[in-house]
Design an enzyme around this catalytic site. Structure first.
Site, PDB file in Angstrom:
ATOM      1  N   ARG A 228      15.457 -13.315 -35.069  1.00 57.43           N
ATOM      2  CA  ARG A 228      14.501 -12.361 -34.518  1.00 57.43           C
ATOM      3  C   ARG A 228      13.127 -13.005 -34.472  1.00 57.43           C
ATOM      4  O   ARG A 228      12.711 -13.685 -35.409  1.00 57.43           O
ATOM      5  CB  ARG A 228      14.464 -11.077 -35.348  1.00 57.43           C
ATOM      6  CG  ARG A 228      15.676 -10.168 -35.151  1.00 57.43           C
ATOM      7  CD  ARG A 228      15.715  -9.607 -33.731  1.00 57.43           C
ATOM      8  NE  ARG A 228      16.808  -8.670 -33.523  1.00 57.43           N
ATOM      9  CZ  ARG A 228      17.995  -9.000 -33.042  1.00 57.43           C
ATOM     10  NH1 ARG A 228      18.247 -10.277 -32.741  1.00 57.43           N
ATOM     11  NH2 ARG A 228      18.934  -8.092 -32.852  1.00 57.43           N
ATOM     12  N   GLU A 257       8.287 -10.679 -27.027  1.00 56.96           N
ATOM     13  CA  GLU A 257       9.078 -11.176 -25.910  1.00 56.96           C
ATOM     14  C   GLU A 257       8.694 -10.536 -24.582  1.00 56.96           C
ATOM     15  O   GLU A 257       9.248 -10.887 -23.536  1.00 56.96           O
ATOM     16  CB  GLU A 257      10.568 -11.000 -26.213  1.00 56.96           C
ATOM     17  CG  GLU A 257      10.997 -11.874 -27.390  1.00 56.96           C
ATOM     18  CD  GLU A 257      12.439 -11.659 -27.830  1.00 56.96           C
ATOM     19  OE1 GLU A 257      13.139 -10.844 -27.208  1.00 56.96           O
ATOM     20  OE2 GLU A 257      12.848 -12.318 -28.820  1.00 56.96           O
ATOM     21  N   HIS A 284      15.993 -15.360 -25.434  1.00 57.11           N
ATOM     22  CA  HIS A 284      16.837 -14.497 -26.277  1.00 57.11           C
ATOM     23  C   HIS A 284      18.261 -14.411 -25.715  1.00 57.11           C
ATOM     24  O   HIS A 284      18.817 -13.327 -25.529  1.00 57.11           O
ATOM     25  CB  HIS A 284      16.219 -13.096 -26.377  1.00 57.11           C
ATOM     26  CG  HIS A 284      16.673 -12.340 -27.597  1.00 57.11           C
ATOM     27  ND1 HIS A 284      15.876 -11.419 -28.244  1.00 57.11           N
ATOM     28  CD2 HIS A 284      17.837 -12.358 -28.298  1.00 57.11           C
ATOM     29  CE1 HIS A 284      16.517 -10.896 -29.272  1.00 57.11           C
ATOM     30  NE2 HIS A 284      17.714 -11.462 -29.320  1.00 57.11           N
TER      31      HIS A 284
END
Length: 312
Positions: A228, A257, A284
């Site tokens: 994360r 993000e 991601h």
């Protein structure tokens, strides 16, 4: 039993639900407001990562008996309230472990062998062999933090490349085997050439990798984060790269993000990382393969099927 599916899912999920004769409504377009307005009519909720399942939603979920998260992380779900309300929780931690492990290896190999840099140069007409001389993974000491599904799968692959693999997990013991040596965090800090993070986002892990954490490492090291983004402070990574304490970084996740919403400090850090040949960035996607997309559903439905056998 009525189930709300409030996120985009692989089509295989619907076939699996129909095998159990479950009544579902598929609404990937639902906003948070839509979920709050509708959730009282459902006993099951299947989600991915679009919406935080917090007190507001759970207070409206008067009939909810289970939540199924099509993925590994549970940081967007208020676990305390879920437990308090007696709602069963399923997640597909093992569904994307092979994808994450392979992506980790791919990022490291790309960084060590200058694959991304060299590809960009050749496409622009530069043929520079010496400037792209690589580094081998063989005989590197890899420190894996978090030895769940992803950490374990990554350790096996690292071992296959001739690495010495050390692992630390705050919540597990006695997991050492032919692929990995169980050690303390201090041991990893003292000996690792590569640090690979495979831990969930919690109050304890948020901003774990900061300036002090990086500076405590005994030797310069490579950083990999496929867990994360909020676990790693990007300004600290930039400082580490500038000082030489971090030799290179593979980042599949970022602390923010939503790239259009970066603060000034976040933008400065991102710009430095994006311009650096010592950094590999991906959006991601470490667990984001065609195979894992289906496998996640298989893992979820196996858990749900076991639950239905005793709770239907």
């Amino acid at each position: 039993m009525k189930i709300l599916i409030a996120d985009t899912m692989h089509n295989s999920l619907f076939e699996m639900l129909e095998r159990y004769n479950l009544d579902y409504s598929y609404h990937p377009e639902f906003t948070r407001a839509d979920i709050i307005r509708s959730i009282s009519g459902y006993e099951g909720l299947i989600i991915r990562s679009k919406t935080s399942i917090d007190a507001e939603i759970l207070s409206a979920a008067t009939k909810l008996r289970f939540i199924a998260r099509a993925g590994a992380g549970l940081d967007l779900i208020d676990l305390g309230i879920v437990e308090e309300k007696g709602i069963s929780l399923f997640h597909a931690g093992e569904g994307n472990r092979d994808a994450v492990a392979e992506h980790t290896m791919g990022m490291l190999l790309g960084l060590f062998n200058n694959i991304v840099k060299a590809d960009r140069e050749v496409r622009s007409g530069t043929w520079d062999r010496e400037g792209n001389r690589g580094v081998e993974l063989m005989n590197k000491t890899v420190g894996i933090v978090g030895f769940g599904n992803n950490g374990c799968a990554t350790a096996r692959r690292m071992s296959g490349f001739g690495c010495r693999v050390l692992a630390h997990d705050k919540y597990k013991t006695d997991f050492g085997d032919q692929w990995v040596q169980e050690v303390s965090m201090e041991h990893i800090i003292a000996q690792a050439d590569i640090l690979s993070l495979h831990i969930p986002l919690t109050d304890q892990t948020r901003n774990l990798v900061d300036h002090n954490f990086i500076e405590n490492f005994a030797r310069p090291f490579y950083l990999v984060n496929v867990s994360r983004g909020e676990i790693v402070k990007l300004d600290a990574v930039v400082e580490g790269l500038k000082s030489g304490k971090i030799l290179g970084a593979c980042l599949d996740v970022l602390e923010n993000e939503k790239l259009k919403t970066l603060t000034v400090a976040q933008q400065n850090a991102f710009d430095y990382l994006a311009a650096s040949d010592r950094v590999v960035l991906t959006p991601h996607i470490a667990g984001w393969t065609h195979e894992s997309y289906r496998r996640i559903n298989e893992v979820l439905m196996r858990q749900l099927g076991d639950w239905l056998a005793t709770n239907a």
